[in-house]
Enzyme design. Structure first.
Site, PDB file in Angstrom:
ATOM      1  N   SER A 256      68.478  44.059  40.645  1.00  0.00           N
ATOM      2  CA  SER A 256      67.995  42.795  41.206  1.00  0.00           C
ATOM      3  C   SER A 256      66.490  42.702  41.017  1.00  0.00           C
ATOM      4  O   SER A 256      65.865  43.623  40.510  1.00  0.00           O
ATOM      5  CB  SER A 256      68.325  42.728  42.690  1.00  0.00           C
ATOM      6  OG  SER A 256      67.498  43.626  43.393  1.00  0.00           O
ATOM      7  N   LYS A 257      65.931  41.588  41.441  1.00  0.00           N
ATOM      8  CA  LYS A 257      64.495  41.357  41.257  1.00  0.00           C
ATOM      9  C   LYS A 257      63.647  42.494  41.810  1.00  0.00           C
ATOM     10  O   LYS A 257      62.572  42.765  41.315  1.00  0.00           O
ATOM     11  CB  LYS A 257      64.084  40.044  41.930  1.00  0.00           C
ATOM     12  CG  LYS A 257      64.447  38.814  41.150  1.00  0.00           C
ATOM     13  CD  LYS A 257      65.347  37.879  41.934  1.00  0.00           C
ATOM     14  CE  LYS A 257      66.781  38.330  41.817  1.00  0.00           C
ATOM     15  NZ  LYS A 257      67.754  37.785  42.693  1.00  0.00           N
TER      16      LYS A 257
END
Length: 500
Positions: A256-257
């Site tokens: 994820s980010k």
RNA sequence: GGCGCUAUCGUCUAGAGGCCUAGGACGGGUGGUUCUCAGCCAUCAAACCGGGGUUCGAAUCCCCGUAGCGCUGCCA
């Protein structure tokens, strides 16, 4: 090979944002498989989630895929004989086959409300059972259902699944996988708002598009039995499945980010080469048969082999990606490097909008030497500051220490004195002067050159001086937005700074 | 909780019963390249999740356990 058994694969993303590297990997594997087998690669857009799908996301998707170097033979933008290629445009098809299933008694209308269902689900979970649909509406006659519908009631459509038995399939990467029908329950195929459910739409689309191999993420393994049941209910041929393992972040949670750049778009903006990204992505779950790892897209097509795909999840390793990118960077011709680097240098304000031939020539040579050890293009401007910036006041501790050593001051004093009256400067002059100083003072090697490096760059490390000096001298005569200081000017500043 | 999948160096992986003293790559350590950094070259450290089987022989096959991940939606 006739058209009947031609291999057809597809990549079917939903346009809900930028394309994630995990999905890009899936797209790549499908593409590699198709290209290697002389098959057809189809792009299909799964936009039935009205809440999240957006028209502009489709453009991003197409742009990202094209940038990666993947091309498709059929898709929403290029057409094809099995279209349309947007699920939102295929609604009629989903309804048509739903009607058929309804009429054959293989599907039924379900009037259960969301609340009702949720309650049952919670109850099942609490008892440690698999939440399976109760089958309440299973035996409603079609006539009665239609009456209620006409009266204004809302209903979803469910597939009638056999109550017991086993569904199994031979997964190309996982081998035999089987599920107990008792744990499956009747899945919804058309929602009460008339939109097809994912597990239904994929089957209709894959079947109608003649997809022979479904290569997708491991998260779809549990969906597969429901889909197979659908193929069987419709009397259609079941495709071959291949489920790819997940791509994880450093902490072994879904990428994820938090883990850094994760979208193809971000990597492009960072200045990662598309070919390097593909090369790296291909190693997530696959490995080439021989040792060679720096591979072009074309070589990948030749070497790729689904049977060599591993089953365990892979952690995305930025370091290895950067290493591969550096390797691909090295293979690029100088003009190409300039073309790709220019936007980053312009963005940083180092180069003007349209650099002339002299500047381009200089930049090409500068890039050639500065790009050594650079991970990605976005790191290049920082490297260029060696040439564009010179500020003795901003020297770090290491540089100060070097320049203030006893012997360094001696070297510098001599060098400054010899260069004081010069009108021009170049590497030959520099080499001559250092030779003289060496002879006069007996100082040589590191003691001699390191202080001079600091005097000329205000830094403790950087390019070899035989590369640095010509670059700075020539650069200083070019009209860059940010003026490059020549060596003599630098020496004057350092002299003032050191009070020599 | 249930179901499914997975399990080799820190990371990506090779390994399809003897070729394994477990190989390669990234990353890390050390040395070299007589200006630095980088690069390059050389070199070192580093792993078969645990327990039972099967077999003359297991990283490889089977079972159990453990752990991780996925699914468990009228999302895709």
């Amino acid at each position: 090979m006739n058209t009947e058994d031609k291999i057809r694969v597809r990549f079917a993303p939903s346009p809900t944002g930028y394309i994630h590297v995990g999905n890009a990997r899936t797209a790549l594997f499908n593409w590699l498989f198709a290209r290697q087998k002389g098959g057809v690669f189809v792009l299909r857009v799964e936009d039935t989630d009205v809440e999240r799908s957006r028209q502009e996301y489709e453009r991003n998707l197409i742009q990202d895929l094209r940038w990666l170097g993947l091309d498709w033979d059929e898709g929403p933008d290029v057409g094809g004989n099995f279209g349309p290629y947007r699920q939102s445009e295929r609604l009629g098809l989903y309804h048509k086959y739903a009607r058929e299933l309804l009429e054959r008694g293989q599907a039924y209308y379900c009037f259960c409300t969301a609340e009702e269902l949720e309650q049952q689900r919670q109850a099942a979970l609490a008892e440690g059972r698999m939440p399976v649909y109760s089958g309440k509406c299973r035996n409603l006659s079609l006539e009665e259902a239609r009456r209620r519908l006409a009266a204004g009631e809302e209903a979803a459509i469910r597939l009638k699944v056999p109550e017991e038995g086993l569904v199994q399939f031979e997964d190309l990467v996982r081998g035999l996988v089987e599920f107990d029908l008792k744990l499956i329950g009747d899945p919804i195929i058309v929602r009460s708002n008339g939109m097809p459910a994912y597990n239904y739409a994929v089957v209709i689309d894959d079947a109608l598009m003649n997809i022979t191999h479904v290569i997708r993420g491991e998260d779809h393994v549990s969906n597969t039995p429901r889909q197979i049941l659908l193929y069987q209910a419709l009397g259609w041929k079941v495709p071959v499945f291949a489920h790819l393992s997940m791509v994880m972040g450093k902490d072994n949670t879904r990428l994820s980010k938090r883990h850094g750049a994760t979208s193809v778009d971000q990597f492009r903006r960072d200045g990662i080469l598309a070919e390097a990204l593909c090369n790296y992505l291909s190693f997530l779950g696959w490995s080439p048969p021989e040792g060679r790892e720096v591979l072009s897209l074309k070589e990948l097509v030749g070497l790729f082999d689904l049977s060599r795909v591993s089953r365990s999840a892979a952690i995305f390793d930025y370091e290895k990606l950067y290493w591969l990118n550096r390797q691909h960077l090295k293979l690029l011709p100088p003009e190409k490097k300039l073309e790709l680097a220019l936007p980053y240098l312009q963005e940083a304000g180092l180069v003007g909008k349209e650099p002339g031939p002299a500047q381009r020539d200089w930049l090409t040579r500068a890039i050639e030497v500065l790009i050594e050890g650079v991970d990605k293009f976005s790191d290049l401007p920082q490297k260029f500051s060696l040439l564009f910036e010179f500020d003795p006041g901003k020297m770090d501790e290491e540089a100060r220490a070097i320049i203030q050593a006893e012997s360094a001051r001696k070297v510098l004093a001599a060098f400054l004195q010899k260069t004081a009256g010069l009108k021009e400067f170049n590497y030959e002059i520099f080499a001559g002067l250092t030779g003289e100083i060496k002879k006069a003072t007996g100082i040589k090697g590191k003691e001699l050159f390191h202080p001079l490096r600091v005097a000329l760059t205000a830094r403790a490390s950087g390019l070899e001086l035989d590369k640095f000096i010509p670059l700075v001298e020539e650069g200083s005569r070019l009209d860059f937005p940010r003026k490059i200081k020549g060596c003599l000017e630098r020496l004057k500043e350092i002299s003032a700074f050191l009070n020599l």
